[in-house]
Design a protein around this motif. Structure first.
Motif, mmCIF file in Angstrom:
data_model
loop_
_atom_site.group_PDB
_atom_site.id
_atom_site.type_symbol
_atom_site.label_atom_id
_atom_site.label_comp_id
_atom_site.label_asym_id
_atom_site.label_seq_id
_atom_site.Cartn_x
_atom_site.Cartn_y
_atom_site.Cartn_z
ATOM 1 N N ASP A 112 19.536 -70.295 1.663
ATOM 2 C CA ASP A 112 18.928 -69.633 2.890
ATOM 3 C C ASP A 112 18.214 -68.427 2.574
ATOM 4 O O ASP A 112 17.051 -68.043 3.083
ATOM 5 N N ARG A 113 18.747 -67.657 1.617
ATOM 6 C CA ARG A 113 17.954 -66.394 0.845
ATOM 7 C C ARG A 113 16.572 -66.930 0.424
ATOM 8 O O ARG A 113 15.467 -66.254 0.558
ATOM 9 N N PHE A 114 16.675 -68.007 -0.028
ATOM 10 C CA PHE A 114 15.484 -68.764 -0.920
ATOM 11 C C PHE A 114 14.261 -68.791 0.156
ATOM 12 O O PHE A 114 13.137 -68.871 -0.151
ATOM 13 N N VAL A 115 14.761 -69.148 1.490
ATOM 14 C CA VAL A 115 13.742 -69.387 2.642
ATOM 15 C C VAL A 115 12.734 -67.938 2.866
ATOM 16 O O VAL A 115 11.549 -68.186 2.828
ATOM 17 N N ASP A 116 13.558 -67.044 2.786
ATOM 18 C CA ASP A 116 12.830 -65.574 2.751
ATOM 19 C C ASP A 116 11.903 -65.380 1.565
ATOM 20 O O ASP A 116 10.888 -64.914 1.930
ATOM 21 N N MET A 181 8.244 -75.608 3.309
ATOM 22 C CA MET A 181 6.843 -75.661 3.607
ATOM 23 C C MET A 181 6.409 -76.509 4.781
ATOM 24 O O MET A 181 4.934 -76.538 5.032
ATOM 25 N N ILE A 182 7.254 -76.710 5.690
ATOM 26 C CA ILE A 182 6.746 -77.325 7.046
ATOM 27 C C ILE A 182 5.983 -76.619 7.795
ATOM 28 O O ILE A 182 6.246 -75.284 7.930
ATOM 29 N N ARG A 183 4.932 -76.955 7.999
ATOM 30 C CA ARG A 183 3.988 -76.101 8.856
ATOM 31 C C ARG A 183 4.189 -76.070 10.335
ATOM 32 O O ARG A 183 4.686 -76.824 11.030
ATOM 33 N N ASN A 184 3.674 -74.904 10.554
ATOM 34 C CA ASN A 184 3.880 -74.479 12.290
ATOM 35 C C ASN A 184 5.398 -74.552 12.751
ATOM 36 O O ASN A 184 5.563 -74.866 13.665
ATOM 37 N N ALA A 185 6.369 -74.216 11.867
ATOM 38 C CA ALA A 185 7.690 -74.223 12.145
ATOM 39 C C ALA A 185 8.216 -72.958 12.133
ATOM 40 O O ALA A 185 7.820 -71.953 11.423
ATOM 41 N N ILE A 190 13.251 -74.273 10.563
ATOM 42 C CA ILE A 190 13.112 -74.401 8.938
ATOM 43 C C ILE A 190 14.728 -74.439 8.570
ATOM 44 O O ILE A 190 15.269 -75.203 7.696
ATOM 45 N N ARG A 191 15.498 -73.309 8.849
ATOM 46 C CA ARG A 191 16.863 -73.151 8.692
ATOM 47 C C ARG A 191 17.712 -74.351 9.134
ATOM 48 O O ARG A 191 18.638 -74.814 8.310
ATOM 49 N N ARG A 192 17.364 -74.865 10.352
ATOM 50 C CA ARG A 192 18.348 -75.967 10.862
ATOM 51 C C ARG A 192 17.838 -77.392 9.936
ATOM 52 O O ARG A 192 18.576 -77.840 9.507
ATOM 53 N N VAL A 193 16.562 -77.569 9.730
ATOM 54 C CA VAL A 193 16.295 -78.520 8.757
ATOM 55 C C VAL A 193 16.970 -78.400 7.483
ATOM 56 O O VAL A 193 17.466 -79.345 6.930
ATOM 57 N N LEU A 194 16.842 -77.123 6.910
ATOM 58 C CA LEU A 194 17.442 -76.956 5.433
ATOM 59 C C LEU A 194 18.855 -77.251 5.397
ATOM 60 O O LEU A 194 19.476 -77.960 4.540
ATOM 61 N N SER A 195 19.544 -76.961 6.538
ATOM 62 C CA SER A 195 21.100 -77.341 6.792
ATOM 63 C C SER A 195 21.383 -78.689 6.698
ATOM 64 O O SER A 195 22.256 -78.839 6.051
ATOM 65 N N MET A 196 20.794 -79.357 7.272
ATOM 66 C CA MET A 196 20.706 -80.863 7.386
ATOM 67 C C MET A 196 20.510 -81.315 6.071
ATOM 68 O O MET A 196 21.030 -82.360 5.489
ATOM 69 N N ALA A 197 19.324 -80.828 5.304
ATOM 70 C CA ALA A 197 18.894 -81.413 3.862
ATOM 71 C C ALA A 197 19.922 -81.298 2.845
ATOM 72 O O ALA A 197 20.451 -82.052 2.192
ATOM 73 N N LEU A 198 20.592 -79.861 2.873
ATOM 74 C CA LEU A 198 21.752 -79.611 2.017
ATOM 75 C C LEU A 198 23.057 -80.401 2.177
ATOM 76 O O LEU A 198 23.601 -80.654 1.387
ATOM 77 N N ASP A 199 23.207 -80.616 3.500
ATOM 78 C CA ASP A 199 24.438 -81.456 3.728
ATOM 79 C C ASP A 199 24.513 -82.506 3.083
ATOM 80 O O ASP A 199 25.531 -83.178 2.928
ATOM 81 N N GLY A 200 23.312 -83.359 2.640
ATOM 82 C CA GLY A 200 23.199 -84.455 2.103
ATOM 83 C C GLY A 200 23.569 -84.291 0.536
ATOM 84 O O GLY A 200 23.711 -85.393 0.063
ATOM 85 N N LEU A 201 23.718 -83.079 0.103
ATOM 86 C CA LEU A 201 24.263 -83.019 -1.293
ATOM 87 C C LEU A 201 25.823 -83.115 -1.345
ATOM 88 O O LEU A 201 26.282 -83.283 -2.520
#
Length: 209
Positions: A112-116, A181-185, A190-201
């Protein structure tokens, strides 16, 4: 500690290490404050305005004169590189903030800090690439520092059995970078999509059919 190979480096304790290997010298307290204010102002303005941010505007935002800016950063490239290195160091240091909780929470909070970090990186990268090129030593040094900080968080989560054992840090980094890198988000999107992506791990043992 990340260091630019081409410009003088001032560490967080106020010691200036010249690029030519000369003896380090400490910055005065007021000079330390001015340098920190310039980097903070540059981070904000480069993130907000990208290449349109001027050095004069950065100096005004930091509350110092342009001459003070040039004493610390003789060129625009020097300032951009310093902001980039500072962001990488802050990201790497933040890994230590998440060692007290669960290994899964530590991994999620660090990314999440990586997003910043990526938000600032995007604002700086185009100019850095144009001036020093993608093969510059500072990029390799920063890359190695990020791996050294983030990989132990993933390894800990794998040892705890909360992340799939075949997951490699480079794969997670690519996935997270792609999401950021999602544009216009908006950042919250971005954090919501990231949470879903990380959940796949997550490791989910398969029971009997």
């Amino acid at each position: 500690m990340v260091r630019s190979a081409s410009t003088p480096y001032a560490s967080r304790d106020g010691t200036v290490e010249p690029a030519d290997g000369a003896v380090a010298r400490p910055l005065r307290a007021d000079a330390q404050r001015n340098r920190a204010a310039l980097i903070a102002a540059a981070r904000t303005l480069f993130t907000e305005r990208g290449s349109e941010a001027s050095l004069e505007e950065i100096a005004r935002r930091a509350g110092v004169g342009v001459g003070t800016l040039y004493r610390h950063f003789p060129s625009r490239q020097d300032l951009i590189e310093a902001v980039y290195v500072e962001e990488v160091e802050a990201l790497c240091r933040s890994a230590e903030d998440f060692t007290g909780g669960s290994s899964w929470d530590a991994l999620v909070h660090w990314f999440d800090r990586f997003v910043d970090y990526v938000a600032t990186k995007k604002a700086l990268l185009e100019e850095l690439m144009a001036t020093i090129g993608q093969d510059a030593p500072v990029f390799r040094t920063c890359h190695d520092a990020i791996f050294a900080a983030g990989r132990p968080l993933l390894d800990r989560a794998k040892r705890d059995g909360v992340v799939r054992p075949e997951v490699e840090f480079i794969d997670v980094l690519r996935m997270v970078s792609g999401v950021t890198m999602i544009r216009n988000a908006e950042p919250e999107d971005i954090r919501r999509v990231l949470s879903m992506a990380l959940d796949g791990l997550r490791y989910r043992p398969t029971g009997p059919a």
